[in-house]
Design an enzyme around this catalytic site. Structure first.
Site, PDB file in Angstrom:
ATOM      1  N   ASN A  67      36.805  -4.265  19.108  1.00 53.84           N
ATOM      2  CA  ASN A  67      37.502  -3.164  18.000  1.00 53.84           C
ATOM      3  C   ASN A  67      36.431  -1.616  18.100  1.00 53.84           C
ATOM      4  O   ASN A  67      35.829  -1.651  18.704  1.00 53.84           O
ATOM      5  CB  ASN A  67      35.465  -3.457  16.687  1.00 53.84           C
ATOM      6  N   GLU A 123      32.731 -10.551  10.520  1.00 55.16           N
ATOM      7  CA  GLU A 123      34.348  -9.836  10.670  1.00 55.16           C
ATOM      8  C   GLU A 123      35.032 -10.722  12.069  1.00 55.16           C
ATOM      9  O   GLU A 123      35.733 -11.061  12.621  1.00 55.16           O
ATOM     10  CB  GLU A 123      35.117  -8.435  10.454  1.00 55.16           C
ATOM     11  N   HIS A 166      39.110  -3.680   4.491  1.00 60.68           N
ATOM     12  CA  HIS A 166      38.584  -4.481   4.765  1.00 60.68           C
ATOM     13  C   HIS A 166      38.903  -5.732   4.628  1.00 60.68           C
ATOM     14  O   HIS A 166      37.797  -6.916   4.396  1.00 60.68           O
ATOM     15  CB  HIS A 166      37.404  -4.332   3.750  1.00 60.68           C
ATOM     16  N   ARG A 183      40.934  -6.203  16.322  1.00 64.92           N
ATOM     17  CA  ARG A 183      40.353  -5.851  15.398  1.00 64.92           C
ATOM     18  C   ARG A 183      41.381  -4.444  15.104  1.00 64.92           C
ATOM     19  O   ARG A 183      41.863  -3.749  15.929  1.00 64.92           O
ATOM     20  CB  ARG A 183      39.723  -4.738  14.296  1.00 64.92           C
ATOM     21  N   ARG A 225      31.472   9.039   2.285  1.00 68.68           N
ATOM     22  CA  ARG A 225      33.347   9.737   1.453  1.00 68.68           C
ATOM     23  C   ARG A 225      33.436   9.340  -0.243  1.00 68.68           C
ATOM     24  O   ARG A 225      32.567   8.976  -0.947  1.00 68.68           O
ATOM     25  CB  ARG A 225      34.397   8.530   1.936  1.00 68.68           C
TER      26      ARG A 225
END
Ligand code: ADP
Length: 401
Positions: free
Chosen positions: A7, A386, A181, A91, A242
């Protein structure tokens, strides 16, 4: 087969080496501060080994070279050579409309991922750099696979993914909702179906992935039909730093008031807003919860906004799917914060949602139903993984190539 999951971000390279025989993690870690100085954290869970090392990582290539070294040499080596690794799964954040599923890597695929950098400036170019660097350190015969965060959401209908902007700009500049996601939502929605003993095709699920970045997805019959993140992972819920959804006119207004350039405005919305900007306390949910306990007014409003936003998504997605069988919570907040789960599920009896408050308080990071026996809608905590899903996708592709 051993599978390495990578990742890569612009300055970090997180990895896990998994043995797919029993899906156990052999080693994992992070080559951090790439392009700055360099730091390696490496763990071999079965042996209780933890390594922290200052390094020099001018580019992703040096980081991969270090990864090869730490996996294959010295007393803590877990493999003799990289040839023992059957495949590498990467990823990738943005696959846009070009990738609706994982695929084997070729030079053309790497170029395409790099080309999509305009749509994901922070991520895709870094992924391409990592893919090229990884190729250099692997035997030529080792396959690589790319798994996209956006792919699961490619099943959304146009009414869910198009914005009310001129259609020509969707065609010309690919401006639309992509959602993110996806790997997590796919993993947890499949896991809850298994736990409920149901076929995913028969379930209407609202999947709440709540972490530093948060998104909610409506999963109908195993497919994503709508999701809260949009063109970028900035949209939807209020997050750690965010802002989530705001009226676009507020954006141009703030830019004008501060005299911000587009990239300054982007920094403001991505790094200085959310829990941090609202509360003035922290971007971390644990700090917000602690400040709420002490009666901090801005922390209270911050946590109220998050809970209110989540409730609204659950309600609107139940309407979109014309039903709701289960709500699931995952991600650092979803898996651990009973406060957030409890507040979201409170006063939801209109939907038939009732949780067992005592049980909710006990559950941390384990797969568990937290709704009461008479709740019409089941509510579950489902830990996400994940990396494991990327490894499974990688295995499936290399076994069937
Ligand atoms: P990322 O999106 O970076 O993967 P995570 O999924 O790890 O982030 O989630 C990080 C968030 O989870 C932080 O806001 C953190 O406060 C929250 N979190 C982690 N553990 C707990 C906990 N025990 N209680 C409450 N919140 C937690």
């Amino acid at each position: 087969m051993l599978i390495l999951v990578v990742n890569a971000g612009s300055s970090s390279l997180k990895y896990q080496l998994l043995d797919m025989k029993d899906e156990s993690v052999i080693a994992k870690g992070n080559c951090d501060r790439i392009g700055i100085d360099g730091h390696l954290s490496h763990k071999v869970p079965a042996k209780g080994i933890k390594i922290e090392q200052e390094c020099s990582f001018p580019t992703h290539t040096e980081a991969f070279e270090k990864l090869v070294e730490v996996l294959t040499t010295g007393e803590n080596a877990v493999i003799k050579s990289m040839a023992e690794i059957g495949a590498v799964g990467h990823r990738i954040v943005q696959g846009a409309e070009f990738f609706d599923k994982a695929c084997l890597v070729t030079d053309e695929i790497i170029d395409k991922i790099d080309e999509l950098r305009e749509l994901a400036p922070v991520h895709n170019h870094a992924h391409a750099l990592a893919l090229r660097a990884c190729k250099k350190v692997l035997p030529e015969t080792t396959p690589m696979v790319v798994v996209f965060d956006t792919a699961f959401h490619q099943t959304m209908p146009p009414k869910a993914y198009l914005y009310g902007l001129p259609y020509e700009d969707y065609k010309k500049y690919h401006v639309r909702k992509y959602g993110f996601h996806g790997t997590s939502h796919r993993f947890v929605s499949a896991a809850i179906a298994r736990a409920m003993g149901k076929d995913p095709k028969d379930l209407k699920i609202v999947s709440c992935h709540l972490g530093n970045g948060s998104s909610i997805t409506a999963v109908d019959g195993g497919k994503s039909v709508d999701t809260s993140m949009g063109f970028t992972p900035l949209d939807g819920l209020v997050m750690g730093t965010r802002c989530g959804s705001v009226d676009p006119s507020a954006v141009t207004y703030v830019m004008d008031k501060h005299g911000f350039t587009p990239s300054q405005m982007s920094e403001y919305m991505n790094k200085k807003s959310g829990f941090l900007g609202l509360s003035g306390v922290s971007s971390d949910n644990r700090d917000i919860c602690a400040a709420v306990e002490k009666g901090d007014k801005r922390a209270i409003i911050t946590s109220d906004i998050l809970q209110y936003d989540i409730k609204k998504f659950i309600g609107s997605y139940a309407a979109v799917m014309n039903g709701l069988d289960a709500v699931l919570f995952t991600g650092g907040i979803g898996e651990n914060s009973w406060e957030v789960r409890g507040a979201v599920c409170k006063d939801m009896d209109f939907f038939g949602i009732k949780i067992d408050e005592e049980l909710n308080k006990e559950v941390k990071g384990t797969l568990k139903k937290i709704s009461t026996a008479d709740s019409k809608v089941e509510v579950w905590v489902v830990p996400t993984n994940e990396e494991l899903l990327i490894a499974r996708d990688t295995l499936e592709l290399v076994e069937h190539k």
